[in-house]
Design an enzyme around this catalytic site. Structure first.
Site: not given
Length: 532
Positions: A168, A448
């Site tokens: 990603r 996150d």
């Protein structure tokens, strides 16, 4: 003497950061020339699309509501499917995610998950060293020779049959200030993607392993189309077969949920699925409706996937994907083991099982976990209720979702504990991020950037819309926020938590963002200026 324009255009990307000897293996003249080519060809369009985002948000701020596009009705109503899904990706029942740190990569590849998503985005603090070290680590993983010895002398290496790798890159909005082309800052997305593809795409393609990518933060089909153009150009430049690069798109913004068919269509030669990026999706709901007093959300713990607007989002994603022959991936379980408290650990695992049961019974083809200990928990549920590699046959003809269902307000309340938790999590995550950590254990959850974004956005929302109360009817106001923030900053500064040394900087930034007249688009944009 002026440098001729022709010579400027031939210059490779320039690096403006201290680099170590090992970084030269990634930042080769050929790789930097490749990055420069990507920038010159695609950055102008990227900037146009970011301007379109700002224009779209201005319309929402003025009262417009997001909706399905009238000009793309033919795509939604047409009969078409995406390209064949590669054999390596036919079974994605459990995927593990994490940053591109060396030991974590090895543990994730060995976790027993079907797929490992190596994350340059929300679980990585993008110091230049972190990003380039991550490229070295992934190159070694692709080449099969990654290993690590811990300070305690423990040796780590990748076992046989590791998870399939998906990478990603950063979203279109994030810059990489340490890399410029012709004096212009490069996009973090093009740096992450370009360096990984340049060094690994041929090796992965020869093994029939893609390369494969997760694409974050898209808001419109045009943004997906730009990724398709970037990948097509890269395939051509590296002499790879067209369409060998495959993509899974995270549907983690509210505007994107109204364009899922269109996003799949824009990437139809290479897309393999969509993912319910639910935490960022909640953040996007908050940001999209930052000017709408009637769409306040209750405290974060009450905004679960069973609330109507999230249930509608999940079910529409499943129906859309399976109609087009693409996978519908479920969301993240962020729990981590709670050592020393068996009852609390059992309760946390019970929440994971219930969430994964909901996903598999709804028709999802797989799910995400943040910790290796959750892989067998999630796999047990999917193995039991999805004995086949996927559920593309589950068409969900019963699903009929309207615009109003996708944006329905969420009932609930705000407790003092919920308010306090938002301040605590936003502060602790921001401090750790500024200290170079993007994946942070907080209250037995692996957090996150998405969680911090939800927390600070809710704080802004509650403070700026006025007359918002706790369950005991006490008012929520800026004075209280400042007091709670000061108390948590004092505790963090005196603690051993990650980021304790950056507590004051994090508190100042969080206060600025929360006091601001307008909700900022992303926490990570102003924080990036303070990242060493």
């Amino acid at each position: 003497m002026a440098v001729p324009k022709e010579r400027i255009l031939l210059q490779p990307a320039q690096i403006h950061a201290a680099t170590g000897p090992s970084h030269a293996q990634i930042l080769t003249p050929e790789a930097l020339a490749f990055l420069a080519g990507l920038h010159r060809r695609f950055d102008g369009r990227r900037r146009e699309l970011l301007a379109a985002r700002r224009e779209r948000q201005a319309r929402y701020d003025a009262g417009q509501l997001p909706d399905f596009r009238a000009d793309t009705a033919a795509i939604r109503e047409g009969q078409w499917t995406v390209a064949r899904i590669p054999t390596a990706l036919l079974d994605r029942r459990v995927e593990i995610t994490g940053p591109v740190e060396r030991k974590m990569i090895i543990n994730a590849l060995n976790s027993g998950a079907k797929v490992f998503m190596a994350d340059f985005e929300d679980s990585s603090a993008p110091t230049f060293a972190n990003q380039i070290d991550g490229q070295i680590n992934l190159r070694d993983a692709v080449n099969g020779d990654i290993c690590h010895t811990s300070p305690e002398g423990r040796f780590y290496r990748v076992n046989d049959n590791p998870a399939v790798l998906i990478v990603r890159p950063r979203g279109w909005h994030l810059p990489e200030r340490h890399v410029t082309v012709d004096g212009e800052t490069m996009a973090g997305a093009l740096v992450d993607f370009g360096l990984f593809a340049f060094h690994n795409a041929r090796t992965l393609q020869a093994r029939d392993r893609g390369p494969y990518f997760y694409l974050p933060k898209l808001e419109a089909m045009e943004e997906a189309a730009l990724w398709d153009e970037v990948m097509s150009a890269t395939e051509e430049a590296l002499d790879l077969p067209h369409g060998c690069m495959k993509a899974t798109v995270l549907i983690e913004t509210l505007p994107a949920v109204f364009q899922m068919h269109e996003i799949l269509h824009a990437l139809k030669d290479r897309v393999v699925g969509l993912n319910c990026g639910r935490w960022d999706y909640i953040f996007s709901y908050l940001k999209t409706f930052r000017g709408h007093r009637n769409r306040l959300l209750p405290e974060r713990s009450q905004v679960q996937m069973t609330v109507p607007f999230l249930k509608a989002y999940s079910e529409l994603l499943i129906q859309t994907c399976h109609r087009r022959g693409a996978f519908a991936m479920g969301g993240m379980a962020a729990q981590i083991p709670i050592k020393g408290d068996e009852a609390a650990n059992d309760a946390a695992l019970a929440k994971v099982r219930a969430d994964k049961l909901r996903e598999v019974q709804a028709g999802h083809d797989g799910t995400w976990v943040a910790h290796p200990a959750l892989v067998p928990v999630a796999q047990e549920i999917f193995d039991k209720y999805m004995p086949s590699p996927n559920q593309l046959n589950v068409v969900r003809a019963d699903v009929s979702v309207t615009r109003d269902q996708l944006i329905a307000p969420c009932a609930g309340s705000i407790s003092r504990a919920g308010f306090d938790n938002n301040v605590d999590v936003a502060l602790r995550y921001t401090a750790a991020w500024l200290d170079g950590l993007g994946c942070v254990p907080i209250h037995h959850l692996m957090e996150d950037a998405a969680t911090a974004e939800i927390a600070r956005s809710q704080l802004w929302q509650w403070l700026h819309h006025g007359n918002v109360e706790f369950t005991d009817h006490a008012p929520i106001n800026v004075v209280l926020f400042d007091q709670v923030l000061a108390a948590h900053t004092h505790r963090l500064r005196a603690s051993q938590h990650p980021g304790a040394a950056r507590a004051d900087e994090a508190a100042t930034l969080l206060a600025q963002l929360t006091h601001a007249e307008q909700l900022g688009d992303f926490l990570t944009l102003p924080a990036y200026a303070q990242l060493h």
